[in-house]
Scaffold this motif. Sequence first.
Motif, PDB file in Angstrom:
ATOM      1  N   THR A  56       0.888  -1.247   0.273  1.00 21.02           N
ATOM      2  CA  THR A  56       0.112   0.177  -0.073  1.00 21.02           C
ATOM      3  C   THR A  56       1.032   1.335   0.064  1.00 21.02           C
ATOM      4  O   THR A  56       2.106   0.982  -0.097  1.00 21.02           O
ATOM      5  CB  THR A  56      -0.856   0.232   1.013  1.00 21.02           C
ATOM      6  N   GLY A  57      -0.009   2.535  -0.099  1.00 19.83           N
ATOM      7  CA  GLY A  57       1.387   3.609  -0.041  1.00 19.83           C
ATOM      8  C   GLY A  57       0.415   4.616   0.703  1.00 19.83           C
ATOM      9  O   GLY A  57      -0.965   4.711   1.086  1.00 19.83           O
ATOM     10  N   VAL A  58       0.424   5.852   0.111  1.00 19.31           N
ATOM     11  CA  VAL A  58       0.195   7.079   0.623  1.00 19.31           C
ATOM     12  C   VAL A  58      -0.936   7.132  -0.369  1.00 19.31           C
ATOM     13  O   VAL A  58      -1.305   7.438  -1.571  1.00 19.31           O
ATOM     14  CB  VAL A  58       1.226   8.359   0.606  1.00 19.31           C
ATOM     15  N   PRO A  59      -2.060   7.512  -0.051  1.00 16.45           N
ATOM     16  CA  PRO A  59      -3.158   7.699  -0.756  1.00 16.45           C
ATOM     17  C   PRO A  59      -3.283   9.355  -1.593  1.00 16.45           C
ATOM     18  O   PRO A  59      -2.482   9.638  -1.825  1.00 16.45           O
ATOM     19  CB  PRO A  59      -3.959   8.521  -0.162  1.00 16.45           C
ATOM     20  N   GLY A  60      -3.177   8.306  -2.850  1.00 20.47           N
ATOM     21  CA  GLY A  60      -3.089   9.152  -4.570  1.00 20.47           C
ATOM     22  C   GLY A  60      -1.592   9.020  -4.880  1.00 20.47           C
ATOM     23  O   GLY A  60      -0.960   9.369  -5.956  1.00 20.47           O
ATOM     24  N   MET A  61      -0.818   7.591  -4.560  1.00 21.95           N
ATOM     25  CA  MET A  61       0.485   7.517  -4.956  1.00 21.95           C
ATOM     26  C   MET A  61       0.823   6.383  -5.064  1.00 21.95           C
ATOM     27  O   MET A  61      -0.038   5.093  -4.755  1.00 21.95           O
ATOM     28  CB  MET A  61       1.729   7.806  -4.056  1.00 21.95           C
ATOM     29  N   ALA A  62       1.474   5.552  -5.255  1.00 19.74           N
ATOM     30  CA  ALA A  62       2.137   4.920  -6.247  1.00 19.74           C
ATOM     31  C   ALA A  62       2.007   3.620  -4.768  1.00 19.74           C
ATOM     32  O   ALA A  62       2.282   3.911  -3.434  1.00 19.74           O
ATOM     33  CB  ALA A  62       3.559   3.915  -7.113  1.00 19.74           C
ATOM     34  N   ALA A  63       2.055   2.557  -4.694  1.00 22.80           N
ATOM     35  CA  ALA A  63       2.128   1.544  -3.941  1.00 22.80           C
ATOM     36  C   ALA A  63       3.680   1.530  -3.326  1.00 22.80           C
ATOM     37  O   ALA A  63       4.596   1.642  -3.291  1.00 22.80           O
ATOM     38  CB  ALA A  63       2.329   0.277  -3.952  1.00 22.80           C
ATOM     39  N   GLY A  64       4.302   0.395  -1.961  1.00 23.42           N
ATOM     40  CA  GLY A  64       5.184   1.113  -1.228  1.00 23.42           C
ATOM     41  C   GLY A  64       6.090   1.757  -1.339  1.00 23.42           C
ATOM     42  O   GLY A  64       6.847   2.542  -0.876  1.00 23.42           O
ATOM     43  N   THR A  65       4.849   3.678  -1.067  1.00 23.64           N
ATOM     44  CA  THR A  65       5.196   4.413  -0.110  1.00 23.64           C
ATOM     45  C   THR A  65       4.843   5.052   0.582  1.00 23.64           C
ATOM     46  O   THR A  65       4.567   5.899   0.993  1.00 23.64           O
ATOM     47  CB  THR A  65       5.049   5.526  -1.780  1.00 23.64           C
ATOM     48  N   GLY A  66       4.641   4.879   1.444  1.00 21.90           N
ATOM     49  CA  GLY A  66       4.642   4.617   2.823  1.00 21.90           C
ATOM     50  C   GLY A  66       5.578   5.738   3.032  1.00 21.90           C
ATOM     51  O   GLY A  66       5.284   6.319   4.133  1.00 21.90           O
ATOM     52  N   GLY A  67       6.382   5.519   3.151  1.00 18.50           N
ATOM     53  CA  GLY A  67       7.618   5.950   3.084  1.00 18.50           C
ATOM     54  C   GLY A  67       7.810   7.212   2.374  1.00 18.50           C
ATOM     55  O   GLY A  67       9.929   7.877   2.786  1.00 18.50           O
ATOM     56  N   GLY A  68       7.376   7.621   1.160  1.00 16.73           N
ATOM     57  CA  GLY A  68       8.032   8.269   0.463  1.00 16.73           C
ATOM     58  C   GLY A  68       8.679   8.123  -0.791  1.00 16.73           C
ATOM     59  O   GLY A  68       9.531   6.769  -0.615  1.00 16.73           O
ATOM     60  N   TYR A  69       9.334   8.658  -1.525  1.00 15.02           N
ATOM     61  CA  TYR A  69      10.335   8.063  -2.862  1.00 15.02           C
ATOM     62  C   TYR A  69      11.427   7.836  -1.696  1.00 15.02           C
ATOM     63  O   TYR A  69      12.296   7.083  -2.475  1.00 15.02           O
ATOM     64  CB  TYR A  69      10.178   9.515  -3.611  1.00 15.02           C
ATOM     65  N   MET A  70      11.791   8.868  -1.260  1.00 17.19           N
ATOM     66  CA  MET A  70      12.886   8.847  -0.490  1.00 17.19           C
ATOM     67  C   MET A  70      13.220   7.440   0.172  1.00 17.19           C
ATOM     68  O   MET A  70      14.374   6.556   0.146  1.00 17.19           O
ATOM     69  CB  MET A  70      13.173   9.553   1.053  1.00 17.19           C
ATOM     70  N   GLY A  71      12.190   7.234   1.128  1.00 13.64           N
ATOM     71  CA  GLY A  71      12.438   5.257   1.856  1.00 13.64           C
ATOM     72  C   GLY A  71      12.550   4.648   0.498  1.00 13.64           C
ATOM     73  O   GLY A  71      12.408   3.346   0.730  1.00 13.64           O
ATOM     74  N   ARG A  72      11.337   4.045  -0.167  1.00 18.91           N
ATOM     75  CA  ARG A  72      10.686   3.708  -0.851  1.00 18.91           C
ATOM     76  C   ARG A  72      12.691   3.418  -1.616  1.00 18.91           C
ATOM     77  O   ARG A  72      12.638   1.828  -1.848  1.00 18.91           O
ATOM     78  CB  ARG A  72      10.676   4.028  -2.023  1.00 18.91           C
ATOM     79  N   TRP A  73      13.689   3.948  -1.625  1.00 17.82           N
ATOM     80  CA  TRP A  73      14.123   4.150  -2.839  1.00 17.82           C
ATOM     81  C   TRP A  73      15.817   3.057  -1.801  1.00 17.82           C
ATOM     82  O   TRP A  73      15.969   2.369  -2.685  1.00 17.82           O
ATOM     83  CB  TRP A  73      15.205   5.634  -3.500  1.00 17.82           C
ATOM     84  N   SER A 101      14.701   1.099   0.913  1.00 16.56           N
ATOM     85  CA  SER A 101      14.265   0.043   1.027  1.00 16.56           C
ATOM     86  C   SER A 101      14.484  -0.912  -0.135  1.00 16.56           C
ATOM     87  O   SER A 101      14.448  -1.718  -0.116  1.00 16.56           O
ATOM     88  CB  SER A 101      12.939   0.047   1.502  1.00 16.56           C
ATOM     89  N   GLU A 102      14.280  -0.007  -1.271  1.00 16.80           N
ATOM     90  CA  GLU A 102      14.935  -1.194  -2.863  1.00 16.80           C
ATOM     91  C   GLU A 102      16.714  -1.571  -2.565  1.00 16.80           C
ATOM     92  O   GLU A 102      16.726  -2.536  -2.646  1.00 16.80           O
ATOM     93  CB  GLU A 102      14.103  -0.163  -3.465  1.00 16.80           C
ATOM     94  N   GLN A 103      17.284  -0.688  -2.095  1.00 16.58           N
ATOM     95  CA  GLN A 103      19.108  -0.707  -2.160  1.00 16.58           C
ATOM     96  C   GLN A 103      19.232  -1.491  -0.868  1.00 16.58           C
ATOM     97  O   GLN A 103      19.809  -2.363  -0.792  1.00 16.58           O
ATOM     98  CB  GLN A 103      19.520   0.796  -1.875  1.00 16.58           C
ATOM     99  N   MET A 104      18.278  -1.052   0.145  1.00 20.71           N
ATOM    100  CA  MET A 104      19.203  -2.471   0.926  1.00 20.71           C
ATOM    101  C   MET A 104      18.441  -4.010   1.020  1.00 20.71           C
ATOM    102  O   MET A 104      18.808  -5.206   1.548  1.00 20.71           O
ATOM    103  CB  MET A 104      17.748  -1.980   2.737  1.00 20.71           C
ATOM    104  N   THR A 105      17.259  -4.318   0.495  1.00 18.52           N
ATOM    105  CA  THR A 105      16.334  -5.547   0.757  1.00 18.52           C
ATOM    106  C   THR A 105      16.704  -6.620  -0.507  1.00 18.52           C
ATOM    107  O   THR A 105      17.375  -7.375  -0.744  1.00 18.52           O
ATOM    108  CB  THR A 105      15.176  -5.437   0.076  1.00 18.52           C
ATOM    109  N   SER A 106      17.494  -5.626  -1.694  1.00 17.01           N
ATOM    110  CA  SER A 106      18.581  -6.162  -2.773  1.00 17.01           C
ATOM    111  C   SER A 106      19.839  -6.448  -2.191  1.00 17.01           C
ATOM    112  O   SER A 106      20.261  -7.329  -2.677  1.00 17.01           O
ATOM    113  CB  SER A 106      18.429  -4.882  -3.912  1.00 17.01           C
TER     114      SER A 106
END
Length: 172
Positions: free
Chosen positions: A120-137, A139-144
């Motif tokens: 899920t994410g912030v309403p009106g935004m893409a999924a996985g943006t609970g932490g915004g674009y900063m958090g999403r980026w 989290s992608e770096q860490m999980t990879s």
Amino acid sequence: MKGSTISRRVSEFVGVALFAAALFWIVALASYDPSDPVWHMKVGVVGDTANFAGRVGAFLADLSFQLVGYTAFVVPVALIVVGWNYFWCREVDAPGTKVFGSTLLFMCVGTSLSMIFSGTGVPGMAAGTGGGYMGRWLSEQMTSNLGATGSMIILLALIFISVIVSTQFSFG
């Protein structure tokens, strides 16, 4: 004597201004509506905003949620703490360390929110943006590199460290 009176008044003024900015930001975030027309999006859309802080509040909330997601609620809290210290003319011990710890905490919370709310994410935004674009980026770096479980272990450790560094709190 006169210089200290002026300094105290300026400090009180800054404290009150920071309180007002924090209150405005909280109202803007709490009344966020993704369909509100804002300056950088929805060109040509006219009408009233549903945000209680008006068009400026709608823009501030939209930008905050896009950049840092739900972590945006931490910013007004930080403004209140800084405003409190200014208002009462209190010196902050080791300000550089506290800023570093607070920044680390802010980034870790945003990254954790993106990982926790990955579907899920912030309403009106893409999924996985609970932490915004900063958090999403982040989290992608860490999980990879560390995997989901390894990332959460590191994030939890960093959150505890950042709380210790940015406050005078001790878990002992």
